[in-house]
Design a protein around this motif. Structure first.
Motif, mmCIF file in Angstrom:
data_model
loop_
_atom_site.group_PDB
_atom_site.id
_atom_site.type_symbol
_atom_site.label_atom_id
_atom_site.label_comp_id
_atom_site.label_asym_id
_atom_site.label_seq_id
_atom_site.Cartn_x
_atom_site.Cartn_y
_atom_site.Cartn_z
ATOM 1 N N ARG A 13 0.895 -1.277 -0.005
ATOM 2 C CA ARG A 13 -0.138 -0.013 0.045
ATOM 3 C C ARG A 13 0.752 1.017 -0.004
ATOM 4 N N ALA A 14 2.065 1.232 0.625
ATOM 5 C CA ALA A 14 2.694 2.271 0.670
ATOM 6 C C ALA A 14 3.589 2.717 -0.607
ATOM 7 N N ALA A 15 3.920 1.544 -1.350
ATOM 8 C CA ALA A 15 4.366 1.421 -2.745
ATOM 9 C C ALA A 15 3.288 2.253 -3.647
ATOM 10 N N LEU A 16 1.966 1.624 -3.431
ATOM 11 C CA LEU A 16 0.812 2.184 -4.331
ATOM 12 C C LEU A 16 0.542 3.535 -4.142
ATOM 13 N N THR A 17 0.857 4.445 -3.063
ATOM 14 C CA THR A 17 0.559 5.721 -2.772
ATOM 15 C C THR A 17 1.450 6.484 -3.727
ATOM 16 N N ARG A 18 2.544 5.989 -4.512
ATOM 17 C CA ARG A 18 3.354 6.656 -5.363
ATOM 18 C C ARG A 18 3.051 6.392 -6.799
ATOM 19 N N VAL A 19 2.119 5.340 -6.821
ATOM 20 C CA VAL A 19 1.772 4.914 -8.259
ATOM 21 C C VAL A 19 0.323 5.518 -8.681
ATOM 22 N N VAL A 20 -0.669 5.449 -7.788
ATOM 23 C CA VAL A 20 -1.873 5.860 -8.216
ATOM 24 C C VAL A 20 -2.315 7.263 -7.318
ATOM 25 N N GLU A 21 -2.933 8.047 -8.263
ATOM 26 C CA GLU A 21 -3.257 9.361 -7.646
ATOM 27 C C GLU A 21 -4.558 9.117 -6.697
ATOM 28 N N PRO A 22 -4.520 10.268 -5.803
ATOM 29 C CA PRO A 22 -5.753 10.005 -4.575
ATOM 30 C C PRO A 22 -7.208 9.985 -5.443
ATOM 31 N N GLY A 23 -7.875 9.442 -4.924
ATOM 32 C CA GLY A 23 -9.249 9.291 -5.403
ATOM 33 C C GLY A 23 -9.483 8.282 -6.786
ATOM 34 N N ASP A 24 -8.505 7.604 -7.383
ATOM 35 C CA ASP A 24 -8.241 6.908 -8.546
ATOM 36 C C ASP A 24 -9.238 5.795 -8.301
ATOM 37 N N GLU A 25 -10.650 5.653 -8.994
ATOM 38 C CA GLU A 25 -11.376 4.762 -8.662
ATOM 39 C C GLU A 25 -11.202 3.334 -9.522
ATOM 40 N N HIS A 26 -10.252 3.506 -10.568
ATOM 41 C CA HIS A 26 -9.777 2.324 -11.300
ATOM 42 C C HIS A 26 -9.160 1.608 -10.319
ATOM 43 N N ALA A 27 -8.015 2.294 -9.557
ATOM 44 C CA ALA A 27 -7.079 1.632 -8.751
ATOM 45 C C ALA A 27 -8.006 0.975 -7.575
ATOM 46 N N GLY A 28 -9.047 1.689 -7.098
ATOM 47 C CA GLY A 28 -9.691 1.239 -6.047
ATOM 48 C C GLY A 28 -10.506 0.083 -6.283
ATOM 49 N N ARG A 29 -11.020 -0.121 -7.542
ATOM 50 C CA ARG A 29 -11.715 -1.518 -7.956
ATOM 51 C C ARG A 29 -10.671 -2.484 -7.855
ATOM 52 N N TRP A 30 -9.563 -2.174 -8.502
ATOM 53 C CA TRP A 30 -8.388 -3.282 -8.520
ATOM 54 C C TRP A 30 -8.139 -3.776 -7.212
ATOM 55 N N LEU A 31 -7.857 -2.841 -6.210
ATOM 56 C CA LEU A 31 -7.841 -3.252 -5.071
ATOM 57 C C LEU A 31 -8.715 -3.976 -4.461
ATOM 58 N N ARG A 32 -10.104 -3.708 -4.498
ATOM 59 C CA ARG A 32 -11.011 -4.487 -3.874
ATOM 60 C C ARG A 32 -10.928 -5.712 -4.539
ATOM 61 N N ARG A 33 -10.747 -5.871 -5.696
ATOM 62 C CA ARG A 33 -10.785 -7.428 -6.452
ATOM 63 C C ARG A 33 -9.531 -8.082 -6.044
ATOM 64 N N HIS A 34 -8.295 -7.502 -6.094
ATOM 65 C CA HIS A 34 -7.249 -8.479 -5.962
ATOM 66 C C HIS A 34 -6.352 -8.253 -4.700
ATOM 67 N N GLY A 35 -6.595 -7.048 -3.998
ATOM 68 C CA GLY A 35 -5.679 -6.505 -2.856
ATOM 69 C C GLY A 35 -4.358 -6.122 -3.379
ATOM 70 N N PRO A 36 -4.115 -5.363 -2.136
ATOM 71 C CA PRO A 36 -2.615 -4.397 -2.651
ATOM 72 C C PRO A 36 -1.503 -5.374 -3.122
ATOM 73 N N VAL A 37 -1.428 -6.431 -2.393
ATOM 74 C CA VAL A 37 -0.043 -7.131 -2.991
ATOM 75 C C VAL A 37 -0.134 -7.609 -4.345
ATOM 76 N N GLU A 38 -1.412 -8.319 -4.583
ATOM 77 C CA GLU A 38 -1.508 -8.672 -5.911
ATOM 78 C C GLU A 38 -1.473 -7.688 -6.793
ATOM 79 N N LEU A 39 -2.154 -6.600 -6.567
ATOM 80 C CA LEU A 39 -2.077 -5.619 -7.676
ATOM 81 C C LEU A 39 -0.759 -4.860 -7.823
ATOM 82 N N LEU A 40 0.104 -4.875 -6.952
ATOM 83 C CA LEU A 40 1.411 -4.315 -6.966
ATOM 84 C C LEU A 40 2.237 -5.180 -7.912
ATOM 85 N N ALA A 41 1.899 -6.540 -7.750
ATOM 86 C CA ALA A 41 2.864 -7.600 -8.452
ATOM 87 C C ALA A 41 2.210 -7.475 -9.814
ATOM 88 N N ARG A 42 1.150 -7.375 -10.282
ATOM 89 C CA ARG A 42 0.816 -7.435 -11.406
ATOM 90 C C ARG A 42 1.187 -5.987 -12.127
#
Length: 388
Positions: A13-42
Motif C-alpha cells: 500500500r505504501a508503494a501504491l501511494t506513489r503509483v496511483v493518484e488520490p481518488g483513483d477509482e480504477h485503482a480502487g476497484r483493482w484493490l477491492r478485487r485483487h488486494g494491494p499485494v497482488e495489484l502491485l505484483a501485476r
C-alpha cells in the motif's frame, strides 16, 4: 509500527501511494478485487496479460507500470518514521472507518504525523473550510467557530491553506484544542511555505494527514481530491466564505453525498466571497452562526444551542478586544487613536490595530488622524448604551 495489517500489505500500500493518484477509482476497484499485494505484483510483472487490469486503457496502465517500477516503499516508510509519523492502512486499529464510505475512491493509505489516534479523533470532528482570500469577517468567524468547537471537545479538520483554513486551525490551537490538517502533498512538505510555523504547531498539538507519500508535491487536482477526505473524516462540514467556484464548495458537496451534515455561515449579500455559501444555503445546507449551533446539529441529543436574546448582529461577532475599542468611541464625535486607547484601557498600537480591523468591517470611519463610529454602527452603539 502500528499493529493491524501484515507488513507485506503495508509495504504494498505504501508503494501504491506513489503509483496511483488520490481518488483513483480504477485503482480502487483493482484493490477491492485483487488486494494491494497482488495489484502491485501485476503492475511490476515483466508482462501484463490481456484483461489483467480491466477498465483502463494501455496508456493509463503504462503510466501505472512505469511508476510502479521505480517505487521503494521502505524508503518512504523509513522517512515517515524519522519524522515520528506512521503509515495507516485500512484494517489498522487507527484507521477511520468513515473513510470506507468513499467506496472505490477510498485512500490507499494515510501518512500521518502527530501523536493522537486519528480514528478516535475523527469520531468527534467537524470540518471548517472556506476561501483562501477571505475577508477579515471570514477569518474572524472561522477562528471563532473553531475555537468554540475545540473548547467543547470537538476536533477541527481543515486543509491548512491560506485564509479560512488557517484561521480555523489557529482558532482550535488558541483554545488548546484538537485540529487535523489534511494536506494535498507529503506530510514532510511545507505548503504553503508561509505556514511552516502553523504546521509545526499542528504536528505538536494535533495531526497532519496526507494520502501522498513523503516528498510529494501538491497539484491543482490533488487539492480538489483532498477535499473528499476532509468531508469523509468529519461528521459535518462548515463553509464560512466561498465564491461560486470555490474548492470548499466541493468539500461541502462531498459531505452532502456522503450523508454528512453540510452547514454554511452567511455573509453580506453584496460579497462575492459569500455567494457560494448562500447558494449552498438555498439548496439545503443548514445556516449556522457559531460553534453552539454547529454542535447542536452534529452532536448528541441534548447538545442544544443557547436561546438567542434578540438578533445576532455583525458586531456581536467581534472579539473582546475590538468590542472594547468600539465601545470606547463616543456616539457623536471623533477621537484621536491615543484617546481611544486610553478610554479602552489598551495600548495605542493595539487600539490602532483594532481600529483598522473595525474600519475594514465597516464599523468605524477615519477622519485624518481621528476615528468615529460609522453611520451604520451608531444606532447599535446607542442602543447598547441605553441611548446615551
Amino acid at each position: 509500527m502500528t499493529a493491524g495489517v501484515g507488513e507485506e500489505e503495508r509495504r504494498a500500500r505504501a508503494a501504491l501511494t506513489r503509483v496511483v493518484e488520490p481518488g483513483d477509482e480504477h485503482a480502487g476497484r483493482w484493490l477491492r478485487r485483487h488486494g494491494p499485494v497482488e495489484l502491485l505484483a501485476r503492475l511490476t510483472a515483466p508482462t501484463l496479460g490481456e484483461g489483467a487490469l480491466p477498465g483502463a486503457g494501455k496508456r493509463r496502465i503504462g503510466g501505472y507500470r512505469m511508476r510502479a517500477a521505480a517505487v521503494r516503499p521502505e524508503r518512504d516508510l523509513d522517512r515517515v518514521a524519522e519524522l515520528g509519523g506512521r503509515f495507516l492502512c485500512p484494517g489498522d486499529p487507527e484507521w477511520p472507518g468513515q473513510l470506507d464510505d468513499l467506496g472505490d475512491a477510498r485512500p490507499v493509505g494515510l501518512w500521518v504525523r502527530g501523536r493522537p489516534d486519528l480514528r478516535m479523533w475523527a469520531l468527534r470532528s467537524v470540518a471548517v473550510v472556506g476561501a483562501r482570500a477571505c475577508t477579515p469577517y471570514g477569518a474572524h468567524v472561522s477562528g471563532s467557530v473553531a475555537s468554540g468547537l475545540a473548547e467543547r471537545g470537538w476536533v477541527v479538520v481543515s486543509g491548512a491553506a491560506y485564509g479560512v483554513d488557517a484561521a480555523a486551525h489557529r482558532g482550535a490551537l488558541s483554545a488548546e484544542g484538537a485540529t487535523v490538517a489534511v494536506l494535498a502533498c507529503g506530510v514532510d512538505a511545507v505548503y504553503p511555505s508561509g505556514h511552516a510555523e502553523l504546521l509545526r504547531r499542528v504536528v505538536e498539538q494535533g495531526l497532519v494527514v496526507a494520502e501522498l507519500p513523503p516528498g510529494a508535491h501538491p497539484t491543482r487536482s490533488r487539492f480538489v481530491l483532498r477535499n473528499r477526505v476532509i468531508a469523509a473524516l468529519s461528521r459535518g462540514t462548515v463553509v464560512v466564505e466561498a465564491e461560486y467556484r470555490s474548492g470548499s464548495l466541493a468539500t461541502a458537496r462531498a459531505a452532502e453525498r456522503l450523508g454528512r451534515f453540510t452547514m454554511g455561515v452567511p455573509g453580506p449579500v453584496t460579497s462575492g466571497l459569500s455567494a457560494g455559501v448562500h447558494e449552498l444555503l438555498r439548496t439545503g445546507a443548514v445556516l449556522v452562526t457559531d460553534a453552539d449551533e454547529v454542535v447542536e446539529l452534529v452532536g448528541d441529543i441534548g447538545d442544544l444551542a443557547p436561546a438567542r436574546r434578540g438578533p445576532v448582529l455583525p458586531r456581536d461577532l467581534l472579539g473582546p478586544g475590538c468590542a472594547r475599542v468600539l465601545e470606547a468611541l463616543p456616539a457623536n464625535s471623533a477621537l484621536h487613536g491615543r484617546n481611544v486607547a486610553e478610554r479602552a484601557g489598551t495600548t495605542p498600537d493595539d487600539a490602532l490595530a483594532r481600529l483598522y480591523e473595525l474600519h475594514s468591517l465597516g464599523f468605524v470611519e477615519r477622519r485624518g488622524d481621528r476615528w468615529q463610529l460609522a453611520a451604520a454602527a451608531t444606532t447599535g452603539s446607542n442602543a447598547r448604551r441605553g441611548g446615551a
